[in-house]
Design an enzyme around this catalytic site. Structure first.
Site, PDB file in Angstrom:
ATOM      1  N   GLY A 160     -10.976  39.880   5.381  1.00  0.00           N
ATOM      2  CA  GLY A 160     -11.140  39.159   6.450  1.00  0.00           C
ATOM      3  C   GLY A 160     -11.106  37.682   6.405  1.00  0.00           C
ATOM      4  O   GLY A 160     -11.105  37.192   5.240  1.00  0.00           O
TER       5      GLY A 160
ATOM      6  N   GLU B 266     -13.833  36.053   6.628  1.00  0.00           N
ATOM      7  CA  GLU B 266     -14.917  35.310   5.745  1.00  0.00           C
ATOM      8  C   GLU B 266     -15.324  36.325   4.807  1.00  0.00           C
ATOM      9  O   GLU B 266     -15.954  35.947   3.885  1.00  0.00           O
ATOM     10  CB  GLU B 266     -15.852  35.330   6.983  1.00  0.00           C
ATOM     11  CG  GLU B 266     -15.798  34.605   8.216  1.00  0.00           C
ATOM     12  CD  GLU B 266     -16.906  33.717   8.582  1.00  0.00           C
ATOM     13  OE1 GLU B 266     -18.103  34.236   8.484  1.00  0.00           O
ATOM     14  OE2 GLU B 266     -16.680  32.539   9.000  1.00  0.00           O
TER      15      GLU B 266
ATOM     16  N   LEU C 290     -13.782  43.389   1.427  1.00  0.00           N
ATOM     17  CA  LEU C 290     -14.416  44.549   1.332  1.00  0.00           C
ATOM     18  C   LEU C 290     -14.018  45.477   0.311  1.00  0.00           C
ATOM     19  O   LEU C 290     -12.578  45.473   0.114  1.00  0.00           O
ATOM     20  CB  LEU C 290     -14.165  45.465   2.640  1.00  0.00           C
ATOM     21  CG  LEU C 290     -14.767  46.672   2.703  1.00  0.00           C
ATOM     22  CD1 LEU C 290     -16.268  46.288   3.135  1.00  0.00           C
ATOM     23  CD2 LEU C 290     -14.390  47.398   3.858  1.00  0.00           C
TER      24      LEU C 290
ATOM     25  N   LYS D  78     -19.372  44.423   0.754  1.00  0.00           N
ATOM     26  CA  LYS D  78     -18.821  43.304   1.545  1.00  0.00           C
ATOM     27  C   LYS D  78     -19.257  42.162   0.853  1.00  0.00           C
ATOM     28  O   LYS D  78     -20.508  41.647   0.833  1.00  0.00           O
ATOM     29  CB  LYS D  78     -19.296  43.437   2.866  1.00  0.00           C
ATOM     30  CG  LYS D  78     -18.703  42.354   3.874  1.00  0.00           C
ATOM     31  CD  LYS D  78     -18.912  42.768   5.066  1.00  0.00           C
ATOM     32  CE  LYS D  78     -18.152  41.889   6.228  1.00  0.00           C
ATOM     33  NZ  LYS D  78     -18.604  42.515   7.586  1.00  0.00           N
TER      34      LYS D  78
ATOM     35  N   ASP E 182     -16.876  42.821  18.198  1.00  0.00           N
ATOM     36  CA  ASP E 182     -15.567  42.726  17.532  1.00  0.00           C
ATOM     37  C   ASP E 182     -15.015  44.114  17.830  1.00  0.00           C
ATOM     38  O   ASP E 182     -14.641  44.978  17.018  1.00  0.00           O
ATOM     39  CB  ASP E 182     -15.518  42.172  16.233  1.00  0.00           C
ATOM     40  CG  ASP E 182     -14.010  42.101  16.104  1.00  0.00           C
ATOM     41  OD1 ASP E 182     -12.997  42.065  16.703  1.00  0.00           O
ATOM     42  OD2 ASP E 182     -13.587  42.212  14.712  1.00  0.00           O
TER      43      ASP E 182
END
Lengths: 297, 174
Positions: A34, A36, A39, A54, A189
């Site tokens: 993603g 930021e 994973l 993560k 989200d």
């Protein structure tokens, strides 16, 4: 494939692995990336069960002090929400450990009936200084994938069956989002790629072989979540899901109201009754103006 | 004795022995209070241990904090006891989770011992109790539900509580 990918991933440097993973002899398989965080699929159990790691790597363009603080705040916000939810029906008096800011908690009657325990991944370990969090691995496919995998059959019977299964899935989504909101958490989200469809028999690691829509809806990626009980925030959360659903699944878009009905009416939702109705009314306002509240006037 | 290597921490194997019906808990506690360097172990009261995962979560946390030079207590062994506690009070964590005069069942852990055989002999010589297998079933039989409820402020004790308690250990001190 996992082994080759993992060993190269660590030297190959999307980022440096934070300790203790820089000296680990386990494998790491990059699953998603993603804005930021990254994973990985790895293991965190003496029994060899998979786990999700993560990592929020350092952002070189930010001032180091600011970067540390933001990483810490975000990783902790996510972990606190997950631990709080995993304690539903377990924790006495609903207190969350390590919580600093006072967050308004939902009223007793509003609390999720069955709770969200088991419908979010459990936190196994974390290091907010180093920017990583290890959570339980959720088996299955994303709901997005699952919906895409069901091809409408040629015969009318099959089409009808698929329609029924889809509606049933959407009702389960509505219920799980209702439970989440009833626990005082806004996901932030909600999309069909942030929901997993975990086969009821969750021990089978290869669920892709089936195109069934059976399974528990498990919410993942709480990186943008906040704690709130306001109708406005809840309505915006639903609105985000509605818009995301419409653009990801345009052919199924007209089924979306099933989600809202289940959210406000199903017994298991926790948002059934008056509160749920108020949120749906608020949702109509949000639809008129969009996600952001007007700051004029 | 069981030797366990936690994932991602291959350089820190754990030697674990579970004793039941321990007779000399007061002596063992005194060795820790005296700072007897022969007794560098984490002695846990098995009454407040839910499962193996519960123990491993505390061990991982303590070892990771050692690696990051963030120890709040004296060494990695005392840190395991401290890590089990959901709050930051060190003496309370020892009272609740460490060996006390009333401890009946004792879980002894040694981190990264160079001489595993010595650890085993020394433990079996020093602890007067019966060695039992370190399994979830045996642990469950030793649990004092009231103590656990109080220590973690939980209403339910059992498998369902595992995830929450492990999460609390991970979040501790934040």
């Amino acid at each position: 494939m996992a082994d080759a990918a993992s060993s190269s991933a660590r030297v190959n440097a999307l980022h440096k692995f934070p300790p203790p993973f820089d000296t680990s002899d386990e494998s790491f398989e990059l699953i998603a990336q993603g804005a930021e965080s990254l994973l990985y699929r790895t293991t965190f159990s003496t029994t060899g069960q998979p786990a999700a790691l993560k990592v929020r790597p350092e952002k070189k363009w930010r001032h180091p002090i600011l970067d540390k603080r933001l990483t810490r705040a975000r990783i902790l916000a996510e972990a606190r929400v997950l631990v709080k939810l995993s304690g539903e029906g377990i924790a006495a008096g609903g207190s969350t450990p390590g919580k600093r800011a006072k967050v308004k908690q939902p009223k007793e009657g509003e609390k999720g009936v069955a709770g969200l325990r088991g419908f979010v991944p459990a936190v196994l370990a974390l290091d907010w200084e180093r920017g990583w969090m290890m959570t339980e691995w959720v088996y299955g496919r994303t709901v997005k994938q699952a919906i895409h995998d069901t091809q409408a059959g040629r015969r009318a019977v099959e089409r009808e069956q698929r329609l029924q299964d889809l509606k049933e899935l959407l009702r389960r989504i509505g219920e799980v989002v209702g439970k989440l909101h009833a626990s005082g958490v806004i996901h932030g989200d909600l999309t069909t790629s942030n929901m997993m469809l975990r086969p009821y028999d969750a021990t089978t690691p290869d669920p892709t072989s089936t195109d069934s829509l059976d399974g528990d809806v498990v919410l993942i990626d709480f990186g943008l979540s906040t704690q709130s009980v306001s109708d406005e925030d809840r309505a915006v959360d639903l609105y985000v899901l509605e818009r995301a659903f419409g653009s990801t699944h345009p052919r199924e878009e007209d089924l979306f109201p099933e989600v809202l009905t289940a959210y406000a009416e199903n017994e298991g939702s926790g948002m059934n009754g008056k509160v749920g109705k108020l949120v749906l009314r608020k949702l109509e306002d949000v639809r008129m103006r969009g996600r952001k509240k007007s700051m004029v006037g | 004795m069981e030797t366990i290597t936690l994932p991602h921490l291959p350089q820190f194997p754990l030697q674990v022995v579970l004793f039941s019906e321990v007779k000399n808990a007061d002596f063992l506690r005194q060795q820790l209070l005296d700072g007897n360097t022969d007794f560098e172990y984490a002695f846990l009261d098995a009454a407040v241990i839910l499962s193996r995962e519960h123990v491993f979560a505390a061990c991982f946390r303590a070892i990771n904090d050692t690696l990051q030079s963030r120890l709040k207590s004296k060494n990695v062994h005392s840190e395991i006891v401290f890590a089990l506690s959901p709050n930051n009070n060190i003496s309370e964590s020892f009272r609740r989770f460490g060996v006390s005069d009333t401890t009946k069942d004792l879980l002894a852990i040694k981190v990264a011992s160079r001489d595993a055989v010595h650890t085993e002999t020394h433990l079996k010589e020093s602890v007067q109790g019966t060695v039992v297998p370190f399994t979830d079933e045996v642990l469950a039989g030793m649990t004092d539900e009231a103590c656990l409820r109080k220590a973690y402020k939980i209403d339910v004790v059992g498998n369902e509580a595992d995830a929450y308690v492990v999460g609390m250990i991970a979040l501790k001190g934040s």
